[in-house]
Design an enzyme around this catalytic site. Sequence first.
Site, PDB file in Angstrom:
ATOM      1  N   CYS A  85       0.914  -0.992  -0.261  1.00  0.00           N
ATOM      2  CA  CYS A  85      -0.120   0.012   0.014  1.00  0.00           C
ATOM      3  C   CYS A  85       0.849   1.258  -0.032  1.00  0.00           C
ATOM      4  CB  CYS A  85      -0.981   0.035   1.091  1.00  0.00           C
ATOM      5  SG  CYS A  85      -1.858   1.473   1.414  1.00  0.00           S
ATOM      6  N   CYS A  99      -0.682   4.258   2.117  1.00  0.00           N
ATOM      7  CA  CYS A  99      -0.818   4.409   3.685  1.00  0.00           C
ATOM      8  C   CYS A  99      -0.595   2.909   3.995  1.00  0.00           C
ATOM      9  CB  CYS A  99      -2.153   4.707   4.161  1.00  0.00           C
ATOM     10  SG  CYS A  99      -3.539   4.007   3.456  1.00  0.00           S
ATOM     11  N   SER A 100      -1.539   2.072   4.476  1.00  0.00           N
ATOM     12  CA  SER A 100      -1.171   0.810   5.222  1.00  0.00           C
ATOM     13  C   SER A 100      -2.034  -0.179   5.065  1.00  0.00           C
ATOM     14  CB  SER A 100      -0.793   1.107   6.682  1.00  0.00           C
ATOM     15  OG  SER A 100      -1.951   1.601   7.252  1.00  0.00           O
ATOM     16  N   CYS A 101      -2.884   0.083   3.800  1.00  0.00           N
ATOM     17  CA  CYS A 101      -3.988  -0.819   3.777  1.00  0.00           C
ATOM     18  C   CYS A 101      -3.595  -2.510   3.848  1.00  0.00           C
ATOM     19  CB  CYS A 101      -4.695  -0.829   2.485  1.00  0.00           C
ATOM     20  SG  CYS A 101      -5.495   1.084   2.414  1.00  0.00           S
TER      21      CYS A 101
END
Lengths: 225, 225, 213, 213
Positions: free
Chosen positions: C114, C117-119
């Site tokens: 991702c 962000c941090s999906c």
Amino acid sequence: MNGGQDLGGMHGFGPVAPEKDEPRFHAEWEKRVFGLAMAMGLSGTWNLDASRSAREALPPGEYLTSSYYAIWLKALERQVQHHGLVTPEELSTCTASAPAAPVKRVLRGEEVALLFARGFPSDRPVPDPARFSLGDRVRARRINPVGHTRLPRYVRGHIGTVEAVHGGFVFPDTNAQLAGEAPQWLYTVRFCGRDLWGDQAEPGHSVSVNAFESYLEALEPERIA
Amino acid sequence: MNGGQDLGGMHGFGPVAPEKDEPRFHAEWEKRVFGLAMAMGLSGTWNLDASRSAREALPPGEYLTSSYYAIWLKALERQVQHHGLVTPEELSTCTASAPAAPVKRVLRGEEVALLFARGFPSDRPVPDPARFSLGDRVRARRINPVGHTRLPRYVRGHIGTVEAVHGGFVFPDTNAQLAGEAPQWLYTVRFCGRDLWGDQAEPGHSVSVNAFESYLEALEPERIA
Amino acid sequence: MAHHHDHDDHPHGTHPASELSPMELRVRALESILVEKGYVDPAALDALIETYETRVGPHNGARVVARAWVDPGFRARLLADATPAMHELGVGGRGGEHMVVVANTPEEHNLVVCTLCSCYPWPVLGLPPVWYKSPPYRSRAVIAPRAVLAEFGLTLPAAQRIRVWDSTAELRYMVLPMRPAGTEELDEPALAALVTRDSMIGTGLPLTAERIA
Amino acid sequence: MAHHHDHDDHPHGTHPASELSPMELRVRALESILVEKGYVDPAALDALIETYETRVGPHNGARVVARAWVDPGFRARLLADATPAMHELGVGGRGGEHMVVVANTPEEHNLVVCTLCSCYPWPVLGLPPVWYKSPPYRSRAVIAPRAVLAEFGLTLPAAQRIRVWDSTAELRYMVLPMRPAGTEELDEPALAALVTRDSMIGTGLPLTAERIA
């Protein structure tokens, strides 16, 4: 490199903050860093492009949170160590202990006025004829070198117009790696703001960059199949 | 926004550093920030897209030098103040002094298991038919919104292939601004690595992104004149 | 964000138990205000932390992978529409509402990132490790995936293509790794024990039967 | 880089004269090693600092602009090939080896930036101000030039196009602003006094005759 230095088109830094009656330097150490970087830059151990490369090689978060001359200092500390002029021990103990390495030249105080008034031109003859001409439509190539380059990300892949042909100049991408001046034709290429930034961009502006010949490609239809 | 969060294709951060036997959290405060952000996210005052937007709105230098949950914390502090739930004085004095503002709901402990096991789907019906079909060649639009968007810079302007059509989903760009879910068709678009990064890129890879319909345009020859 | 904890937080050890770090104090202040004003139920906070600290984790994804290895019908359903297929095993929820499973083959290896962000598929793999959320991985997985895999000790054959999946919307990806050779005798739980977290992100391969034996 | 001095340096006042900041100490250490090892001549250091602290500055550019306002032949030479034209006035040297002068018109306003570092015509304008070298200006001059100019208090007519010049190679740019109305009576030195640094970068306009009178 796609580092913290490649700022064109970024958001989030807040408004420009001009300082009233700004002094030339903000602290004594800034003057010394400026002078040291200029003097060492003339030692023949590296060149201006290599110094820019060393500065932008700082990790992006560090680059963006360091003041301007702090970036110069950190890069200079790395350079003198990388080239074996100063050892890590010397820097940490603040004492010269290892023998001096040879440098090509030492800038003398009495040379400064003349040398800096004359400057250090970077135009060079290029044997081949220029590939592009005034008015040509060209595309900035989609390159992403891990090393130093002077083609900013925001123009890559975009189509612009050659509005000046400047002659041959030292090619920073090789020179920064001390791999030769390899001069190339230098152009000014103008891009329409809307083409660069989209229909929501501010109307009525264009952006011109100076682009070396190998940064550009003739317009051919994009591979669509 | 073209902020510190848009990292695809950047250089200079060093190697990946996996941590052996990494714990789920590295400090007690990280757990609390995680829980607070999740709980407040269900208060109905903002949504997930708005939280992402608040995180990426940190100045890029601060974003890149803050740890993950520190970013969450800073964003949450901003959000509760922006929405009038907490006053700056309360935060600085560490004491609740202003009256509580109404929130749409308060997540109760006994609800957590069921709600989080069920999840919060973001697919939504879209009345219009999908504009693009499997196998279509499309170009990622050259947009540079100052607000939240989920189209990374590195694909903008590039041509890819539609490899999946997923149905309608909440559109983050409007939802992040609390301006409505405005659902759109969502696609997977695949780009060839060489097309994205140039001939010097690693061979043999492709990159797929999920792209909302308004991020994409049908392929028309670029304006070349 | 920094992948090593640097400015804002102090790792274990720098602050003795009797002394709170500035970050602990800052977070406690926020928490106490939010609780006092009635926005946050402390029981909800505890339940959330407990759920993601102890309940969800890569063991869920490993069960899914093992089932796909032994059950061709399940494998087909998983690749066609992962979310209901995972529900068959009771795997799903927040952060896994819209799952996509991508299968490695000898010709093609999959890698999930991702960049924005941090999906990450929480109910399948748990909360992501710090490296997954950090600039070195997020920046380079899309531009230099082979170099990144090499940093994980994974060198793929040059002929095996890499497909990188950048999780830019609410779809969440899990990689279905290839079943290791020599595992014909293993049952489903034994197979699940071969499935590492990284093999479901694409930064690793499953353990071999010898490694686990 | 930070446009406010934050992490690494301490502005005046935070350290009394008798106490050196960590940055002062760090720089002193480097300087003393470089001098002791014979790489740097202290006299060269002093000469460099003195040159750029006191000799070069925007007064040089102002003389060039004033001459161009009163001498059409000079103006033509300046716009055709700026470097030799500036040499006529004794202006040139390091950082100004390859000058380009761009003239504002009622139809078009010019703005100079260096998005990649801090390229600036030293012998013409002196060392650049901090804002010129800082992310807010470098990031937005190319994408939102009107918004940037508004932060300098400069609102251009909507019909006046903006040409932004990003100094990505060794060419250095100076803007030739338009001569203010009502300055017909002024001589060259008086005209030069109207020419601000910012008007030669494009973030400002020259003073008007009334402002200076």
